[in-house]
Design an enzyme around this catalytic site. Structure first.
Site, PDB file in Angstrom:
ATOM      1  N   HIS A 168       0.839  -1.200   0.000  1.00  0.00           N
ATOM      2  CA  HIS A 168       0.000   0.000   0.000  1.00  0.00           C
ATOM      3  C   HIS A 168       0.869   1.243   0.000  1.00  0.00           C
ATOM      4  O   HIS A 168       1.825   1.333   0.757  1.00  0.00           O
ATOM      5  CB  HIS A 168      -0.908   0.018   1.234  1.00  0.00           C
ATOM      6  CG  HIS A 168      -2.094  -0.875   1.092  1.00  0.00           C
ATOM      7  ND1 HIS A 168      -3.208  -0.764   1.878  1.00  0.00           N
ATOM      8  CD2 HIS A 168      -2.339  -1.904   0.246  1.00  0.00           C
ATOM      9  CE1 HIS A 168      -4.099  -1.678   1.506  1.00  0.00           C
ATOM     10  NE2 HIS A 168      -3.584  -2.395   0.533  1.00  0.00           N
ATOM     11  N   TYR A 194      -8.911   5.298   7.919  1.00  0.00           N
ATOM     12  CA  TYR A 194      -9.070   5.613   9.347  1.00  0.00           C
ATOM     13  C   TYR A 194     -10.113   6.727   9.445  1.00  0.00           C
ATOM     14  O   TYR A 194      -9.902   7.816   8.903  1.00  0.00           O
ATOM     15  CB  TYR A 194      -7.752   6.126   9.940  1.00  0.00           C
ATOM     16  CG  TYR A 194      -6.693   5.067  10.130  1.00  0.00           C
ATOM     17  CD1 TYR A 194      -5.875   4.672   9.072  1.00  0.00           C
ATOM     18  CD2 TYR A 194      -6.488   4.477  11.373  1.00  0.00           C
ATOM     19  CE1 TYR A 194      -4.883   3.717   9.251  1.00  0.00           C
ATOM     20  CE2 TYR A 194      -5.495   3.524  11.565  1.00  0.00           C
ATOM     21  CZ  TYR A 194      -4.700   3.146  10.501  1.00  0.00           C
ATOM     22  OH  TYR A 194      -3.719   2.203  10.686  1.00  0.00           O
ATOM     23  N   PRO A 234      -3.694  -0.033  19.271  1.00  0.00           N
ATOM     24  CA  PRO A 234      -3.500  -0.516  17.896  1.00  0.00           C
ATOM     25  C   PRO A 234      -3.522   0.547  16.795  1.00  0.00           C
ATOM     26  O   PRO A 234      -3.044   0.271  15.695  1.00  0.00           O
ATOM     27  CB  PRO A 234      -4.656  -1.502  17.702  1.00  0.00           C
ATOM     28  CG  PRO A 234      -5.681  -1.121  18.704  1.00  0.00           C
ATOM     29  CD  PRO A 234      -4.944  -0.541  19.862  1.00  0.00           C
ATOM     30  N   LYS A 292       1.400  -0.625  15.131  1.00  0.00           N
ATOM     31  CA  LYS A 292       2.828  -0.658  15.468  1.00  0.00           C
ATOM     32  C   LYS A 292       3.315  -1.883  16.241  1.00  0.00           C
ATOM     33  O   LYS A 292       4.522  -2.160  16.266  1.00  0.00           O
ATOM     34  CB  LYS A 292       3.183   0.599  16.280  1.00  0.00           C
ATOM     35  CG  LYS A 292       3.150   1.861  15.462  1.00  0.00           C
ATOM     36  CD  LYS A 292       4.282   1.865  14.442  1.00  0.00           C
ATOM     37  CE  LYS A 292       4.061   2.829  13.330  1.00  0.00           C
ATOM     38  NZ  LYS A 292       4.637   2.434  12.072  1.00  0.00           N
ATOM     39  N   TYR A 307       4.380   6.225  10.204  1.00  0.00           N
ATOM     40  CA  TYR A 307       3.546   5.095   9.774  1.00  0.00           C
ATOM     41  C   TYR A 307       4.369   4.059   9.006  1.00  0.00           C
ATOM     42  O   TYR A 307       4.249   2.850   9.240  1.00  0.00           O
ATOM     43  CB  TYR A 307       2.367   5.593   8.926  1.00  0.00           C
ATOM     44  CG  TYR A 307       1.224   4.607   8.907  1.00  0.00           C
ATOM     45  CD1 TYR A 307       0.067   4.820   9.646  1.00  0.00           C
ATOM     46  CD2 TYR A 307       1.311   3.425   8.156  1.00  0.00           C
ATOM     47  CE1 TYR A 307      -0.967   3.893   9.651  1.00  0.00           C
ATOM     48  CE2 TYR A 307       0.285   2.505   8.154  1.00  0.00           C
ATOM     49  CZ  TYR A 307      -0.857   2.745   8.902  1.00  0.00           C
ATOM     50  OH  TYR A 307      -1.868   1.820   8.905  1.00  0.00           O
TER      51      TYR A 307
HETATM   52  P1  FAD Z   1       2.770 -12.372  20.990  1.00  0.00           P
HETATM   53  O1  FAD Z   1       2.324 -12.327  19.590  1.00  0.00           O
HETATM   54  O2  FAD Z   1       1.769 -12.141  22.067  1.00  0.00           O
HETATM   55  O3  FAD Z   1       3.487 -13.769  21.216  1.00  0.00           O
HETATM   56  C1  FAD Z   1       3.796 -14.259  22.499  1.00  0.00           C
HETATM   57  C2  FAD Z   1       3.803 -15.761  22.456  1.00  0.00           C
HETATM   58  O4  FAD Z   1       4.191 -16.249  23.732  1.00  0.00           O
HETATM   59  C3  FAD Z   1       2.434 -16.340  22.159  1.00  0.00           C
HETATM   60  O5  FAD Z   1       2.536 -17.312  21.150  1.00  0.00           O
HETATM   61  C4  FAD Z   1       1.976 -16.914  23.492  1.00  0.00           C
HETATM   62  O6  FAD Z   1       1.122 -18.033  23.334  1.00  0.00           O
HETATM   63  C5  FAD Z   1       3.312 -17.303  24.106  1.00  0.00           C
HETATM   64  N1  FAD Z   1       3.287 -17.401  25.562  1.00  0.00           N
HETATM   65  C6  FAD Z   1       2.587 -16.670  26.453  1.00  0.00           C
HETATM   66  N2  FAD Z   1       2.832 -17.074  27.708  1.00  0.00           N
HETATM   67  C7  FAD Z   1       3.721 -18.082  27.622  1.00  0.00           C
HETATM   68  C8  FAD Z   1       4.359 -18.918  28.584  1.00  0.00           C
HETATM   69  N3  FAD Z   1       4.106 -18.774  29.890  1.00  0.00           N
HETATM   70  N4  FAD Z   1       5.209 -19.842  28.131  1.00  0.00           N
HETATM   71  C9  FAD Z   1       5.460 -19.991  26.818  1.00  0.00           C
HETATM   72  N5  FAD Z   1       4.890 -19.243  25.863  1.00  0.00           N
HETATM   73  C10 FAD Z   1       4.027 -18.289  26.259  1.00  0.00           C
HETATM   74  N6  FAD Z   1       0.516  -4.858  15.566  1.00  0.00           N
HETATM   75  C11 FAD Z   1       0.955  -4.347  14.395  1.00  0.00           C
HETATM   76  O7  FAD Z   1       2.155  -4.128  14.226  1.00  0.00           O
HETATM   77  N7  FAD Z   1       0.105  -4.071  13.359  1.00  0.00           N
HETATM   78  C12 FAD Z   1      -1.232  -4.290  13.476  1.00  0.00           C
HETATM   79  O8  FAD Z   1      -1.945  -4.087  12.493  1.00  0.00           O
HETATM   80  C13 FAD Z   1      -1.750  -4.794  14.727  1.00  0.00           C
HETATM   81  N8  FAD Z   1      -3.059  -5.072  14.891  1.00  0.00           N
HETATM   82  C14 FAD Z   1      -3.468  -5.741  16.015  1.00  0.00           C
HETATM   83  C15 FAD Z   1      -4.790  -6.111  16.119  1.00  0.00           C
HETATM   84  C16 FAD Z   1      -5.224  -6.826  17.246  1.00  0.00           C
HETATM   85  C17 FAD Z   1      -6.683  -7.209  17.327  1.00  0.00           C
HETATM   86  C18 FAD Z   1      -4.311  -7.171  18.282  1.00  0.00           C
HETATM   87  C19 FAD Z   1      -4.754  -7.944  19.497  1.00  0.00           C
HETATM   88  C20 FAD Z   1      -2.990  -6.808  18.186  1.00  0.00           C
HETATM   89  C21 FAD Z   1      -2.554  -6.097  17.066  1.00  0.00           C
HETATM   90  N9  FAD Z   1      -1.218  -5.720  16.926  1.00  0.00           N
HETATM   91  C22 FAD Z   1      -0.802  -5.115  15.761  1.00  0.00           C
HETATM   92  C23 FAD Z   1      -0.254  -6.052  17.952  1.00  0.00           C
HETATM   93  C24 FAD Z   1       0.541  -7.307  17.614  1.00  0.00           C
HETATM   94  O9  FAD Z   1      -0.343  -8.377  17.352  1.00  0.00           O
HETATM   95  C25 FAD Z   1       1.480  -7.639  18.775  1.00  0.00           C
HETATM   96  O10 FAD Z   1       2.213  -6.488  19.107  1.00  0.00           O
HETATM   97  C26 FAD Z   1       2.420  -8.792  18.418  1.00  0.00           C
HETATM   98  O11 FAD Z   1       1.725  -9.991  18.406  1.00  0.00           O
HETATM   99  C27 FAD Z   1       3.591  -8.870  19.396  1.00  0.00           C
HETATM  100  O12 FAD Z   1       4.354 -10.026  19.147  1.00  0.00           O
HETATM  101  P2  FAD Z   1       5.080 -10.802  20.308  1.00  0.00           P
HETATM  102  O13 FAD Z   1       5.797 -11.925  19.653  1.00  0.00           O
HETATM  103  O14 FAD Z   1       5.848  -9.840  21.144  1.00  0.00           O
HETATM  104  O15 FAD Z   1       3.933 -11.316  21.264  1.00  0.00           O
HETATM  105  C1  DHB Z   2      -4.953  -3.212  11.163  1.00  0.00           C
HETATM  106  C2  DHB Z   2      -4.774  -3.037  12.513  1.00  0.00           C
HETATM  107  C3  DHB Z   2      -4.404  -1.804  12.974  1.00  0.00           C
HETATM  108  O1  DHB Z   2      -4.192  -1.612  14.276  1.00  0.00           O
HETATM  109  C4  DHB Z   2      -4.211  -0.731  12.108  1.00  0.00           C
HETATM  110  O2  DHB Z   2      -3.867   0.470  12.605  1.00  0.00           O
HETATM  111  C5  DHB Z   2      -4.362  -0.929  10.764  1.00  0.00           C
HETATM  112  C6  DHB Z   2      -4.748  -2.185  10.286  1.00  0.00           C
HETATM  113  C7  DHB Z   2      -5.348  -4.554  10.672  1.00  0.00           C
HETATM  114  O3  DHB Z   2      -5.524  -5.455  11.501  1.00  0.00           O
HETATM  115  O4  DHB Z   2      -5.520  -4.716   9.456  1.00  0.00           O
END
Ligand code: FAD
Ligand code: DHB
Length: 393
Positions: free
Chosen positions: A74, A202, A294, A298, A385
């Site tokens: 995009h 947005y 969100p 980021k 962004y």
């Molecule tokens: P996580 O993805 O949470 O991974 C942690 C892992 O550790 C998981 O697999 C979990 O099961 C495991 N775990 C937990 N506890 C234990 C334990 N005790 N022992 C072993 N394993 C364990 N970010 C963006 O950049 N762009 C977006 O568009 C965006 N949209 C989002 C939309 C939603 C609805 C949500 C909820 C989040 C969004 N985020 C977005 C945020 C993004 O998903 C997280 O920041 C990202 O997943 C972080 O990655 P991580 O590996 O640090 O943590």
């Molecule tokens: C999505 C999530 C976000 O938080 C955002 O700012 C843009 C897109 C997504 O899940 O597609």
């Protein structure tokens, strides 16, 4: 069962998997411990937007092949307010940078496949994970997985998200916690319908924020600002589409495409971080160390940014015996983390409806007007962004 590795990684989310992959390319061994099953990890619907630098790292490190084929590049976003669209053209504002729309669960799938193909070890579905002796030179991870396991490591990476065990393993009083909660949440849906717009929209509306995003040419991802205590059962498909229609209406005849909703859920919003992001030989990265609201997409990108620094620091340690970058890990990461916290908080405040009254409402609309009419302000939004450049380390 007793094992040994160089880096023990708790959590197989984007942070843990990417770290293990980068370390493998640097010739450093790691083992990942995950308390969920592989299928669960590969199907958890979350983020969808990758910064230019995150997408580039995937390609450069050899895991970007499917993303390049199936991801959607995009070149901008729309800010919609007072019923009008205002486009921000990212390449024009940032010297050629863009973003990639590609699901987090696809990122996770690709990384798991790459780790397993390269002989990486991931323990899924384990229980009772605990880290021990983190201030010694020989930290250990213990867990149950059929039998009791213990892994001796040089360092432990806490990549286990906000609810994991790594951060709480650091004794009270060591970490300074910064936190902000918001009086709203996001109701997110996945719908089997083509996106209604070519890029993300947005929207600020007096009924609340709405976001039109997508996952593929025939799947849309849409979000609505809602109450944090919202009961998802109260939201029928009709009510969701109706609310989306009202909030995203324009005065130019544009219409929202509607289809079958295959998934829905409510996500709370918070800004959270701890300082420092390391204690002894335990290093926190990703959501284990910080959460951003969100708006602005980021979270995943910030997780990958931490991992990039930690992998570089370990490279220096194993190749040259240097610990200076490891010692500065927290300081280096936090500079970026705070800037990203600022951006996510700012985007959230500007785009959501709050109970702060008419003055605040008008100021946020003025801010949107400014951001979409001043080149300096548009450039600032765009460079955040697409992802801020990395400081040289
Ligand atoms: P996580 O993805 O949470 O991974 C942690 C892992 O550790 C998981 O697999 C979990 O099961 C495991 N775990 C937990 N506890 C234990 C334990 N005790 N022992 C072993 N394993 C364990 N970010 C963006 O950049 N762009 C977006 O568009 C965006 N949209 C989002 C939309 C939603 C609805 C949500 C909820 C989040 C969004 N985020 C977005 C945020 C993004 O998903 C997280 O920041 C990202 O997943 C972080 O990655 P991580 O590996 O640090 O943590
Ligand atoms: C999505 C999530 C976000 O938080 C955002 O700012 C843009 C897109 C997504 O899940 O597609």
């Amino acid at each position: 069962m007793h094992m040994r590795t160089q880096i023990g990684i708790v959590g197989a989310g984007p942070a843990g998997l990417m770290l293990s992959h980068l370390l493998h390319l640097q010739g450093i061994e790691s083992i990942i411990i995950e308390n969920r099953g592989r299928e669960y990890c590969e199907n958890r619907v979350r983020a969808g937007v990758l910064e230019q630098g995150t997408a580039d790292l995937f390609v450069e490190s050899g895991v970007g092949e499917r993303m390049q084929r199936e991801g959607l590049i995009h070149h901008g976003i729309y800010l919609r307010f007072r019923g009008r669209d205002h486009h921000l053209n990212f390449p024009e504002l940032t010297g050629g940078k863009s973003i990639m729309v590609y699901s987090q669960h696809d990122v996770v799938k690709d990384l798991i496949a790459a780790r397993l193909k390269d002989g990486g070890q991931i323990f899924f579905d384990v229980k009772d994970v605990a880290v021990h002796d983190i201030t010694s030179s020989a930290p250990r991870i213990r867990f149950q997985g059929g039998e009791s396991h213990e892994i001796d490591c040089d360092y432990i990476a806490g990549c286990d998200g906000f609810h994991g065990i790594s951060r709480p393993s650091i004794p009270a009083g060591i970490l300074r916690v910064f936190e902000k909660t918001y009086p709203f949440a996001w109701l997110g849906i996945l719908a089997q319908v083509a996106p209604s717009c070519d890029e993300l929209v947005y929207t600020r509306h007096e009924r609340g924020f709405a976001l039109l995003s997508m996952r593929s040419p025939d799947t849309s991802r849409l979000y609505l600002q809602c109450d944090p205590s919202e009961d998802i059962e109260e939201w029928s498909d009709d009510r969701i589409w109706n609310e989306l229609r009202l909030r995203t209406a324009t005065d130019n005849g544009w219409t929202l495409k509607e289809g079958r909703i295959s998934q829905k859920g409510v996500t709370a919003m918070r800004s959270f971080l701890v300082e420092p992001m390391q204690y002894g030989r335990l290093f926190l990265m990703g959501d284990a160390a910080h959460i951003v609201p969100p708006t602005g997409a980021k979270g995943l990108n910030l997780a990958v940014a931490d991992v990039r620094i930690f992998a570089q620091a370990l490279d220096l340690f194993y190749k040259q015996g240097r610990t200076d970058l490891l010692e500065r890990y927290s300081e280096i990461c936090l500079r970026r983390v705070w800037k990203v916290q600022r951006f996510s908080w700012w985007m959230t405040s500007m785009l959501h409806r709050s109970d702060e009254g008419e003055f605040s409402e008008r100021v946020h609309l003025a801010e949107l007007d400014y951001v979409t009419s001043s080149r300096a302000a548009s450039t600032s939004l765009a460079e955040n962004y697409v992802g801020l450049p990395f400081d040289p380390v």
